[in-house]
Design a protein around this motif. Structure first.
Motif, PDB file in Angstrom:
ATOM      1  N   HIS A  81       0.813  -1.212   0.000  1.00  0.00           N
ATOM      2  CA  HIS A  81       0.000   0.000   0.000  1.00  0.00           C
ATOM      3  C   HIS A  81       0.850   1.266   0.000  1.00  0.00           C
ATOM      4  N   GLU A 293      -5.305   2.958  -1.059  1.00  0.00           N
ATOM      5  CA  GLU A 293      -6.305   2.671  -0.027  1.00  0.00           C
ATOM      6  C   GLU A 293      -6.801   1.242  -0.188  1.00  0.00           C
ATOM      7  N   SER A 294      -7.040   0.604   0.978  1.00  0.00           N
ATOM      8  CA  SER A 294      -7.505  -0.791   0.945  1.00  0.00           C
ATOM      9  C   SER A 294      -8.796  -0.923   0.147  1.00  0.00           C
ATOM     10  N   SER A 295      -9.681   0.033   0.284  1.00  0.00           N
ATOM     11  CA  SER A 295     -10.976  -0.082  -0.395  1.00  0.00           C
ATOM     12  C   SER A 295     -10.770  -0.083  -1.918  1.00  0.00           C
ATOM     13  N   TRP A 296      -9.797   0.716  -2.378  1.00  0.00           N
ATOM     14  CA  TRP A 296      -9.521   0.784  -3.821  1.00  0.00           C
ATOM     15  C   TRP A 296      -8.954  -0.543  -4.306  1.00  0.00           C
ATOM     16  N   ASN A 298      -9.404  -3.417  -2.884  1.00  0.00           N
ATOM     17  CA  ASN A 298     -10.473  -4.413  -2.811  1.00  0.00           C
ATOM     18  C   ASN A 298     -11.426  -4.338  -3.997  1.00  0.00           C
ATOM     19  N   GLN A 299     -11.666  -3.114  -4.449  1.00  0.00           N
ATOM     20  CA  GLN A 299     -12.537  -2.953  -5.626  1.00  0.00           C
ATOM     21  C   GLN A 299     -11.934  -3.671  -6.835  1.00  0.00           C
ATOM     22  N   LYS A 301      -9.858  -6.147  -6.719  1.00  0.00           N
ATOM     23  CA  LYS A 301      -9.940  -7.587  -6.432  1.00  0.00           C
ATOM     24  C   LYS A 301     -11.289  -8.151  -6.866  1.00  0.00           C
ATOM     25  N   GLU A 302     -12.332  -7.365  -6.610  1.00  0.00           N
ATOM     26  CA  GLU A 302     -13.677  -7.853  -6.933  1.00  0.00           C
ATOM     27  C   GLU A 302     -13.927  -7.962  -8.436  1.00  0.00           C
TER      28      GLU A 302
END
Ligand code: ADP
Ligand code: MG
Length: 485
Positions: A81, A293-296, A298-299, A301-302
């Protein structure tokens, strides 16, 4: 399969680690808005940033970062990150800034691993050390003028991913299997087109030898910029033999950078460790550290697609295909998709057979990619339906398929136009059976006196009379009762 080299004094093991440079699929460059399109006129895609004009500032392209993260995830690797862009300083005419922006101590992607598939069906896990983002350099052209060199900066500044492997590979076959697998994964992810002949993927090949059983690594040589699988295989063969001879004579390997000469089929020294560049790396003062950012992450990843290994496992588990057939079908995403469309609602094994044996064979002969196929997946499916509901026999279907490849028409149109419908009408077939029996009294007598093998002859004759259109099952039943009667 680990390659062992037999020397006069004992056995040696090959150790190979690869650095793959993969050009990122993105419309614009890593730090500028210039286009990345391949094959344009020289120097038409060069912004002031790429040309290293004074005072120009790099602006990071988010798409390239996303592609690197996507690739990292596809290689089962750790996403860092926090990463840092650093200047790698060296002089070369096709590098106008005098430095390449790369990543050094803090790459965007850390350790990962992939499974490579060997030809004998075995697999092997290979460690990934890291993946970092960097700029490509321009291209020097030395063969257009007798005394001048030209420089094309279209490629300068395009984003590259450098993917570094652990020294886990043990021979040319494994090195090629590794590159093929990386290429397959990148193509599935849509992060690199993997075209080695266009230079969008190339490899530095590190080779060393050690005595069998030894655990320490030997001194390596690095062969730069190898740009085809064949050259990877050949350069490893050459280089390992060269090192073997030196080591067997009691000499030391000098760590150095070498070049593969495709014409002479040999590696040649380019520079020794002592002459190695001192790149004077330091963090690029024009660029902030890259914080994700982790959320970015993760997006991203999805949105990862199903990757080759997962697809292969599903084709075996859900469709009951052999590992071999599944491996062939998943080689390309488009091929796997084609197969899934054909097999949907139909017998999967039959679908796999047709795709592998008929379609891929025919495309290969015509030198076409699957997405250029004259027969769409829907049309091939339609052909299989005609076999399944007994409209045509499997044998006739092959003729219909050839016609489909030539004309792109759908199967039922061809069957209709050519009158190829299978005859299942018992009366009509019975008439043919009677004719054949009447025409072959000698064979009939022989059959009745015990020559069972002649049954096939009668079947063949009836099929021939029907021009291949008689339903084979009906022919069999009728012939059996008549011949025995
Ligand atoms: P550099 O950046 O100087 O090329 P690295 O340590 O990053 O050096 O290694 C680059 C590549 O060389 C890696 O793929 C690694 O696996 C491989 N490698 C390192 N040591 C050896 C060795 N002794 N034999 C073969 N490959 C090696
Ligand atoms: Mg290197």
């Amino acid at each position: 399969m680990a390659e062992t080299l037999q020397g006069k004094t004992g056995e040696w093991e090959m150790v190979i680690g690869l650095e793959i440079h993969a050009q990122v699929i993105a419309k614009s460059k890593l730090f500028s808005g210039a286009s990345t399109e391949f094959g344009s006129q020289p120097n038409t895609q060069v912004s002031f940033v790429d040309a290293g004009m004074p005072g120009m500032l790099p602006v990071l392209n988010e798409v390239c970062v996303e592609q690197a993260v996507r690739t990292g995830l596809g290689l089962n690797a750790q996403i860092n990150h926090h990463s840092v862009f650093a200047r790698k300083n060296y002089f070369y005419p096709d590098l106008p800034t005098g430095y390449q922006i790369s990543q050094f101590e803090d790459p965007i992607v850390g350790e990962g691993n992939i499974e490579i598939d060997m030809e004998d069906g075995t697999t092997k896990n290979i460690g990934i050390t890291r993946l970092h983002l960097e700029q490509d350099a321009g291209k020097s052209i030395h063969d257009m003028h007798p005394s001048k060199s030209y420089i094309d900066l279209n490629r300068a500044g395009c984003a590259l991913m450098e993917i570094v492997s652990e020294p886990d590979l043990r021979g040319g076959d494994e090195a090629c299997a590794y590159i093929s697998k990386i290429r397959m994964i990148l193509r599935y992810l849509g992060t690199c087109d993997g075209n080695m002949d266009e230079g969008s993927m190339r490899a530095d090949v590190n080779v060393s030898l050690r005595r069998k059983g030894e655990t320490e690594l030997g001194t390596r040589c690095e062969i730069k910029n190898v740009n085809s699988l064949k050259a990877v295989q050949q350069s490893i063969t050459y280089e390992s033999k060269r090192q073997l001879e030196l080591l067997e004579d009691g000499e030391k390997i000098h760590q150095e950078t070498r070049l593969w000469d495709t014409n002479k089929m040999e590696t040649r020294s380019m520079r020794s460790k002592e002459e190695a560049h001192d790149y004077r790396y330091f963090p690029d003062p024009d660029l902030l550290p890259l914080e994700l950012e982790s959320s970015w992450v993760n997006q991203i990843k999805e949105t990862l697609p199903e990757l080759p290994d997962q697809k292969k496992a599903r084709f075996v588990d859900a469709f009951g295909l052999s590992l071999y057939d599944a491996s062939i079908l998943i080689t390309e995403r488009a091929r796997a998709d084609y197969f899934e469309t054909v097999s949907s609602g139909r017998d999967s094994k039959v679908a796999a057979n047709w795709v592998i044996n008929e379609l891929l064979g025919a495309l290969n002969k015509m030198d076409l990619e699957i997405n250029q196929s004259p027969v769409t997946a829907q049309h091939l499916g339609g052909l299989l339906d005609l076999i399944a509901d007994n409209t045509i026999s499997g044998k006739i279907a092959k003729d219909v398929f050839s016609e489909m490849m030539e004309t792109s028409k759908d199967a039922s149109t061809i069957v209709e136009e050519k009158g190829l419908k299978q005859v299942t009408d018992t009366g009509a077939i019975e008439a043919l059976v009677d004719e054949v029996i009447a025409e072959n009294p000698d064979n009939l007598a022989a059959y009745r006196s015990g020559k069972d093998r002649l049954f096939g002859f009668f079947v063949g004759q009836v099929m021939k009379k029907s021009q291949g259109k008689a339903n084979p099952a009906v022919v069999n039943t009728l012939l059996k009762s008549k011949l025995n009667g």
